[in-house]
Enzyme design. Structure first.
Site, short mmCIF file in Angstrom:
data_model
loop_
_atom_site.label_atom_id
_atom_site.label_comp_id
_atom_site.label_asym_id
_atom_site.label_seq_id
_atom_site.Cartn_x
_atom_site.Cartn_y
_atom_site.Cartn_z
N HIS A 1 1.04 -1.23 0.00
CA HIS A 1 0.08 0.13 -0.10
C HIS A 1 0.87 1.27 -0.04
O HIS A 1 1.59 1.41 0.97
CB HIS A 1 -0.90 0.16 1.30
CG HIS A 1 -1.74 1.08 1.33
ND1 HIS A 1 -2.91 1.05 0.52
CD2 HIS A 1 -1.70 2.37 1.80
CE1 HIS A 1 -3.65 2.29 0.79
NE2 HIS A 1 -2.87 3.28 1.55
N CYS A 2 0.83 2.07 -1.08
CA CYS A 2 1.76 3.16 -1.21
C CYS A 2 0.88 4.57 -0.70
O CYS A 2 -0.08 4.70 -1.16
CB CYS A 2 1.98 3.13 -2.57
SG CYS A 2 3.12 4.67 -3.08
N PRO A 3 1.31 5.04 0.13
CA PRO A 3 0.67 6.41 0.57
C PRO A 3 1.04 7.64 -0.13
O PRO A 3 0.07 8.34 -0.30
CB PRO A 3 1.58 6.64 2.03
CG PRO A 3 2.57 5.88 2.13
CD PRO A 3 2.63 4.76 1.07
#
Length: 762
Positions: free
Chosen positions: A133-135
């Site tokens: 999950h890439c912020p």
């Protein structure tokens, strides 16, 4: 960065992506505005073109990685995972290219996650080929958007290298004027690009390695295939081709298109054509008692019959008591049959009348007087007709006579006694014949009981087939009042009888009757023998019939009272208590006083002692002893409180009315004739036996006391007094000194149905 419609907007999670977008767009814009014009004139116009195309490619991949669905699996519905038990194993193994891969159960999405699938804790969804999950893009990186994320990293890295390189070139050419605006802005863009260049270049190199090896970030970090064989690798070239050139995976979650709601509802909310075609029918009662409303079209309604709906068989007509009694007494002279029979209708039946047969409407027999003879058709024999008493025969119930002020009351309304001795004997024969037909079957020889020493009686009658209860109803109304036969025989009082007669065990035998078996002995110590309950009860007769019987009985009893010249000798007997030392000394002795009989308590021997009772041949005495014995033999017993209350009433100094203390409300104030026996009564399922008494030869009382030691009872107290104090004085009774049980020299035998025999000292 897809968001489900129900999720709440959280501003904090948009800060990284907003920062990344601002830096990317801001730095690139400043580079194109302040640095690119000089590079275009001094170096080459291709530099701004190259950087512009690369910037657009970075911006496009960034947008795709942010807003594209990563490959989210939809959650299972509530009814979809019913087959999977909650106790199912946490993991399942599947074979992928010959290698077992473990699948884990997802408690949130309610299914086993496919291989390389993982549940994102930030997005709260299971993502296919989950990478991370890439912020910075505010989205999960999965199978569907990993390509764009990887290209974004590559293009961003190239763009950053270009910005830093061409910016450094501009600064080196303008080193004299570092304070100028263009040089300062170029140095700021270079610092921002150089600041993010190291992590972006490092992240890009990491994903290049993962792509070439065919792994994801999640698999690499968790070490699933560390030291083992990766079943998902396709080789270096195949892995790169699969990431960059493979077709896009399908989308599993599709949001429904939002369309404006343009539905107009009219006030009735019903289609008018349905109202015209459907016409509701009447409510019909189904077989199970439920009401069902049905509707049919107009075309089918035209074919319906005009007959009404079947709601069950009609109820029997209701007849008032006055009309019913008048029809019984005065038959209509319109036809010959009406002169010989009484029109009988079915009384109201309970709710289950549908399953009970109706009453028979065969020929009936009117009441037969002593000097009348009714001709009729030939009839069957009595033994053959006894088999017609089959099922659905109601068992009539004769109610117990009402007790005194302190006694018991029957739970049912009292049944009136029958008119004459003929009707009484006919009812008794009906009871015996019905019991014999149930036990014996066809052509059963009925052995009557015999009362030794009793006087002969001419009251013997026969029952015709229609006088017996038939299979379609209970004991008929005519069988209670009309014991005569419609088959051409004489009335019961006539001695000439055409067919073999049946003698009831409850009546006194005649001189030509066959001998009866001797009575069996009875010991109160050993307890009574088991007795069969009476098979007949009159509680199923309707109240209209019972009211007419009561009305007719009262009228005829008043007429007989006018013709009678003598007063009643005695009334109904008292109630005997339990056979113990307390109760064996309690009996009912009735002495004739100025206004009637007086009830007196004493020993059982006082019952038949003294000249006031007329000897052993007195039929009234036998009837009184029969009622006394039947009261002694029935269970449950009366309580001591009711017995003591009766005794307290009997100890009153004044004489009592002639009707006695134990009378039903319908018979209060009407003294019975001397020779008319009163009908015994049955309440509920209690069996009361008709007991006949006789006086055999004299026997010593000592022998009786030796055979039955239980009669030797110590003195007991009644209402706190001794038995002598409880009795009345000599002035109230002509018995005199004969009341003592020690002075009697006779033994009185009382026999009943079922082998019960009592011996009373006289």
């Amino acid at each position: 960065m897809p968001r489900s419609p129900g999720t709440r907007l959280k501003p904090a999670k948009y800060i990284p992506v907003a920062t990344a977008a601002a830096l990317l767009v801001g730095s690139s814009t400043l580079f194109f505005v302040f640095t690119c014009p000089w590079l275009t004139r001094a170096v080459s116009p291709a530099i701004p073109v190259y950087n512009g195309i690369l910037f657009l490619f970075v911006l496009a991949n960034f947008s795709m990685a942010t807003f594209m669905d990563p490959g989210v699996f939809p959650r299972a519905d509530e009814d979809e995972d019913k087959e999977d038990d909650f106790r199912a194993p946490l993991y399942k193994n599947v074979d992928v290219r010959g290698i077992q891969v473990r699948m884990k159960w997802c408690a949130t999405c309610h299914f086993y996650r496919p291989p390389r699938c993982s549940h994102c804790s930030v997005c709260d969804n299971c993502v296919e080929d989950f990478d991370h999950h890439c912020p910075w893009v505010n989205n999960c990186i999965g199978r569907r958007n990993y390509r764009y994320f990887f290209l974004f990293l590559l293009s961003l890295s190239a763009h950053m290298v270009g910005v830093v390189a061409f910016g450094l070139l501009y600064v080196l050419n303008h080193s004299e004027g570092l304070g100028a605006a263009h040089t300062t802005i170029t140095m700021a863009v270079m610092c921002v690009a150089g600041l993010f260049f190291i992590p972006v270049i490092g992240l890009t190199g990491f994903h290049v390695v993962l792509v070439t090896r065919g792994r994801t970030t999640n698999e690499q970090v968790t070490g699933k295939f560390r030291g083992g064989v990766n079943p998902f690798t396709r080789g270096c070239y195949g892995n790169v081709e699969h990431v960059l050139c493979s077709p896009l995976a399908p989308r599993y979650v599709v949001e429904p298109p939002r369309m404006p709601l343009s539905v107009s509802l009219k006030p009735p909310f019903l289609r008018p054509e349905l109202l015209e075609r459907a016409v509701p029918l009447k409510v019909k009662l189904s077989d199970n008692g439920l009401k069902a409303g049905r509707s049919k079209s107009k075309g089918s309604l035209d074919q319906l019959d005009e007959k009404p709906l079947d709601l069950g068989p009609p109820l029997p007509p209701k007849i008032e008591a006055g009309t019913f009694g008048r029809d019984l007494k005065t038959p209509r002279p319109g036809s010959a049959e009406s002169a010989l029979s009484v029109q009988r209708t079915s009384p109201p039946t309970p709710a289950m009348y549908k399953f009970r047969p109706a009453f028979s409407t065969g020929p009936k027999t009117p009441f037969c007087g002593p000097n009348e003879q009714v001709p009729g058709p030939d009839s069957l024999t009595l033994a053959d007709d006894s088999t017609h008493s089959l099922d659905f025969v109601s068992e009539p119930s004769l109610d117990l006579p009402d007790h005194g002020p302190g006694g018991l009351r029957p739970p049912y309304p009292p049944s009136p006694p029958l008119n004459t001795t003929d009707a009484f004997s006919g009812a008794l024969r009906s009871l015996s014949l019905k019991a014999a037909s149930r036990r014996g079957g066809d052509h059963m020889t009925l052995q009557p009981l015999r009362s030794e020493g009793g006087p002969p009686t001419p009251h013997r009658s026969l029952f015709a087939p229609h006088a017996l209860p038939n299979r379609n109803g209970s004991l008929s109304y005519d069988s209670l009042l009309n014991p005569g036969s419609p088959s051409g025989h004489a009335c019961p009082t006539h001695p000439s009888v055409g067919i073999a007669s049946y003698h009831s065990p409850y009546l006194h035998p005649g001189p030509s009757d066959p001998p009866r078996p001797p009575p069996r002995s009875f010991s109160p110590v050993l307890g009574p023998r088991p007795r069969e309950p009476s098979p007949v009860r009159y509680d199923n007769l309707s109240r209209t019939i019972m009211a007419s019987i009561q009305e007719r009985k009262d009228r005829e009893e008043r007429e007989r009272l006018l013709r009678s010249q003598t007063d009643s000798l005695f009334g109904d007997s008292g109630v005997y208590d339990t056979p113990s030392s307390y109760s064996l000394q309690q009996a009912s002795v009735l002495t004739e006083g100025p206004r009637g009989s007086v009830l007196r308590y004493g020993s059982r021997d006082d019952l038949v002692a003294g000249p006031g009772f007329g000897g052993a041949r007195n039929p009234a005495l036998q009837t009184s002893l029969s009622s006394l014995s039947s009261s002694m033999s029935r269970a449950p017993r009366t309580s001591s409180s009711s017995l003591q209350a009766d005794q307290a009433n009997n100890n009153a100094p004044g004489p009592r009315p002639g009707s006695g203390s134990h009378r039903s409300p319908a018979r209060q104030g009407l003294p019975s004739p001397p020779g008319t026996p009163r009908s015994p009564s049955y309440t509920g399922s209690k069996a009361v036996a008709f007991i006949h008494t006789d006086l055999p030869d004299r026997q010593p009382s000592l022998a009786m006391q030796r055979d039955h030691p239980q009669l030797k009872t110590p003195p007991s107290k009644l209402n706190g007094q001794s038995p002598g104090m409880a009795r009345l004085g000599p002035a109230a009774s002509p018995m005199g000194p004969n009341a003592s049980p020690a002075r009697h020299t006779l033994v009185k035998k009382v026999s009943g149905v079922g082998g019960t025999t009592y011996e009373i000292s006289v």
